[in-house]
Design an enzyme around this catalytic site. Structure first.
Site, PDB file in Angstrom:
ATOM      1  N   LYS A  73       0.846  -1.198   0.000  1.00 19.49           N
ATOM      2  CA  LYS A  73       0.000   0.000   0.000  1.00 19.49           C
ATOM      3  C   LYS A  73       0.872   1.235   0.000  1.00 19.49           C
ATOM      4  O   LYS A  73       1.836   1.323   0.777  1.00 19.49           O
ATOM      5  CB  LYS A  73      -0.870   0.003   1.280  1.00 19.49           C
ATOM      6  CG  LYS A  73      -1.809   1.177   1.380  1.00 19.49           C
ATOM      7  CD  LYS A  73      -3.114   0.870   0.719  1.00 19.49           C
ATOM      8  CE  LYS A  73      -4.018   2.058   0.594  1.00 19.49           C
ATOM      9  NZ  LYS A  73      -3.783   2.860  -0.616  1.00 19.49           N
ATOM     10  N   LYS A  97       5.057   2.666   8.694  1.00 21.92           N
ATOM     11  CA  LYS A  97       3.863   3.432   9.087  1.00 21.92           C
ATOM     12  C   LYS A  97       2.674   2.506   9.331  1.00 21.92           C
ATOM     13  O   LYS A  97       1.995   2.609  10.345  1.00 21.92           O
ATOM     14  CB  LYS A  97       3.540   4.425   7.953  1.00 21.92           C
ATOM     15  CG  LYS A  97       2.601   5.526   8.322  1.00 21.92           C
ATOM     16  CD  LYS A  97       2.271   6.417   7.123  1.00 21.92           C
ATOM     17  CE  LYS A  97       3.476   7.138   6.561  1.00 21.92           C
ATOM     18  NZ  LYS A  97       3.141   8.037   5.445  1.00 21.92           N
ATOM     19  N   LYS A 109       5.487   2.292  -2.855  1.00 24.71           N
ATOM     20  CA  LYS A 109       5.486   3.686  -3.308  1.00 24.71           C
ATOM     21  C   LYS A 109       5.908   3.711  -4.771  1.00 24.71           C
ATOM     22  O   LYS A 109       6.573   2.784  -5.243  1.00 24.71           O
ATOM     23  CB  LYS A 109       6.481   4.516  -2.486  1.00 24.71           C
ATOM     24  CG  LYS A 109       6.161   5.983  -2.452  1.00 24.71           C
ATOM     25  CD  LYS A 109       5.045   6.281  -1.480  1.00 24.71           C
ATOM     26  CE  LYS A 109       4.763   7.746  -1.368  1.00 24.71           C
ATOM     27  NZ  LYS A 109       3.886   8.019  -0.214  1.00 24.71           N
ATOM     28  N   THR A 192      -5.258  13.020   5.949  1.00 28.90           N
ATOM     29  CA  THR A 192      -3.873  13.193   6.411  1.00 28.90           C
ATOM     30  C   THR A 192      -3.761  14.446   7.284  1.00 28.90           C
ATOM     31  O   THR A 192      -3.185  14.410   8.373  1.00 28.90           O
ATOM     32  CB  THR A 192      -2.906  13.255   5.210  1.00 28.90           C
ATOM     33  OG1 THR A 192      -3.138  12.100   4.395  1.00 28.90           O
ATOM     34  CG2 THR A 192      -1.461  13.258   5.660  1.00 28.90           C
ATOM     35  N   ASN A 223      -2.601  19.289  -0.879  1.00 32.02           N
ATOM     36  CA  ASN A 223      -3.653  18.551  -0.182  1.00 32.02           C
ATOM     37  C   ASN A 223      -3.402  18.523   1.319  1.00 32.02           C
ATOM     38  O   ASN A 223      -4.235  18.948   2.121  1.00 32.02           O
ATOM     39  CB  ASN A 223      -3.741  17.119  -0.747  1.00 32.02           C
ATOM     40  CG  ASN A 223      -4.717  16.266   0.050  1.00 32.02           C
ATOM     41  OD1 ASN A 223      -4.506  16.005   1.241  1.00 32.02           O
ATOM     42  ND2 ASN A 223      -5.791  15.849  -0.569  1.00 32.02           N
ATOM     43  N   SER A 351      -7.452   5.388   4.101  1.00 35.33           N
ATOM     44  CA  SER A 351      -7.344   4.555   2.895  1.00 35.33           C
ATOM     45  C   SER A 351      -7.746   3.117   3.232  1.00 35.33           C
ATOM     46  O   SER A 351      -8.428   2.439   2.453  1.00 35.33           O
ATOM     47  CB  SER A 351      -5.912   4.552   2.357  1.00 35.33           C
ATOM     48  OG  SER A 351      -5.718   5.613   1.460  1.00 35.33           O
TER      49      SER A 351
END
Ligand code: NAD
Length: 416
Positions: A73, A97, A109, A192, A223, A351
């Protein structure tokens, strides 16, 4: 835990923090190598026929770090800086994380080395769909689930889901951070930023302090930066400076965020907003304030900048904004850092909620999202603060100890 450590010989991006945690946990170099390296990497060529008839060649990357805790993810970044090394660093960070905040995902990523602002909508869509065409075998709801990051947004996620669905049939859950209309979650866009504020609130409780009236400086007004600013305002804090890639704005009395957003909606850089003082991006980092919140790119707080920071606390809304040297300087100067793998984990938590809703084909109400996000982040924060107090170490060292041990145990269960 020792405060100084020798950097590892094998260093992928900024893996010093991981190495330090492995040493403190008594793991040997092979365990470090296992956790620092990634399971798989993709690099694909993406030729783009531009609107003016010219041909441009871009490259797309995806690094899948570890999936012992769940499907890979992590975000997709569209930025000229994107390369394999950056993807490796950020994929490992994602694994740590998700381990820290206990969501059942691994880390990944990737992105494309393009500047999306220089592309037309058609060019951006073509490039995104071409990327999916090349990597679709490597992603999927139970395999690897991309999400927005720098330079991408819910529209990009919508194109990815659509392109993937052309091959595999309608597939919710192949990406998160998509529009609500096609399976996105309430609260994901702001998650976030909201999460950063939740971690700061928990920290303030821990310190028996109030956030109301405290001053904040935010680097990056995309964002994450924008939603951080909105959340801070709701908490009665004063945002005195913000920036984007073109420059920064400062007003000691507090910036009018609503007016600045309206200015930006006209397509103008925030730094050209006329009712505040313009300063340089570098000067923004040195402003006296209660909280400095980097919310843009990586490695902006190096050793030199860390010596000049006048903030009382640094809160890492961005991924990897502080170098290892910068972190050591901040530690020596007694400036606490709320680390990225905790502070910005709100995005991956929501998410995860989006993915659960997709798998169950059952949308949740916004209050359910907010409640569960707050519970998860508050618990993870308390755990980090308790370990930091118990071991007399920094919040980052504590977060890495918890996450590294969890990740190692999971990887060991299936690998060693
Ligand atoms: P974004 O593209 O929406 O915004 C990035 C902002 O940073 C823009 O305002 C850009 O102009 C600004 N910027 C770029 N270079 C700058 C510089 N040198 N100085 C000042 N500002 C600069 O991206 P985002 O999604 O807000 O992501 C920001 C950071 O947060 C990244 O590090 C990302 O990895 C991290 N992050 C994002 C999410 C998410 O859900 N989007 C989740 C966790 C972490």
């Amino acid at each position: 835990m020792t405060k100084k450590t020798t950097p590892p010989k094998q260093s992928i991006g900024n893996s010093h923090f991981l190495h330090e945690a492995c040493q403190a946990l008594g793991y040997d170099e092979q365990v470090f190598a296992l956790l620092a390296g990634a399971s798989r990497e993709f690099k694909v060529q993406l030729p783009l026929l531009c609107d003016d008839g010219s041909l441009k060649i871009f490259y797309g990357y995806r690094v899948q770090h570890h999936n012992a805790l769940g499907p890979y993810k992590g975000g997709l970044r569209f930025h000229p800086s994107v390369d394999m090394q950056e993807a490796h660093t950020l994929a490992a960070l994602m694994s740590l994380k998700t381990a820290l905040v206990k969501v059942p995902f691994g880390g990944a990523k990737g992105g494309i080395n393009c500047d999306p602002r220089s592309l037309s909508r058609r060019e951006l869509e073509s490039l995104t769909r071409a990327f999916v065409e090349k990597i679709h075998r490597g992603i999927g709801p139970n395999l690897d689930i991309p999400a927005p990051d720098v330079g991408t947004n819910e529209q990009v996620m919508a194109w990815i889901q659509d392109e993937y669905s052309k091959i595999y049939g309608y597939t919710l859950g192949v990406v998160t951070g998509k529009p609500i209309l096609i399976g996105g979650s309430q609260g994901r866009t702001e998650a976030t930023g909201t999460g950063v504020a939740i971690v700061m609130q928990q920290h303030a409780r821990h310190q028996a302090q109030k956030l109301e009236g405290k001053t904040v400086v935010i680097q990056g007004f995309g964002n994450v930066g924008t939603h951080c600013a909105n959340a801070f305002k709701r908490l009665g804090m004063k945002v005195i400076a913000i920036s984007d890639s073109k420059g920064a704005l400062f007003d000691e009395a507090g910036l009018d965020l609503h007016a600045i957003c309206q200015h930006r909606e006209k397509g103008k850089p925030v730094s050209t907003y006329p009712q505040a003082r313009q300063i340089s991006n570098q000067d923004l980092l040195k402003l006296p304030c209660d909280f400095l919140v980097p919310a843009a790119m990586g490695n902006v707080i190096d050793g030199k900048t860390a010596r000049e920071i006048k903030a009382k606390v640094v809160v890492e809304a961005a991924n990897s904004p502080t170098t290892f040297e910068g972190d050591q300087v901040l530690m020596e100067r007694g400036i606490p850092v709320l680390p990225d793998i905790l502070a910005n984990a709100g995005g991956v938590i929501v998410s995860y909620f989006e993915w659960v809703q997709n798998m169950q084909q059952m949308p949740w109400e916004k209050n359910q999202i907010t409640e569960q996000l707050t519970t998860k982040l508050s618990k993870a924060s308390d755990e980090v603060f308790a370990v930091a107090t118990g071991k007399q170490c920094s919040y980052r060292q504590a977060a890495y100890l918890i996450a590294t041990q969890r990740l190692r145990d999971a990887v060991a269960t299936v690998t060693i």
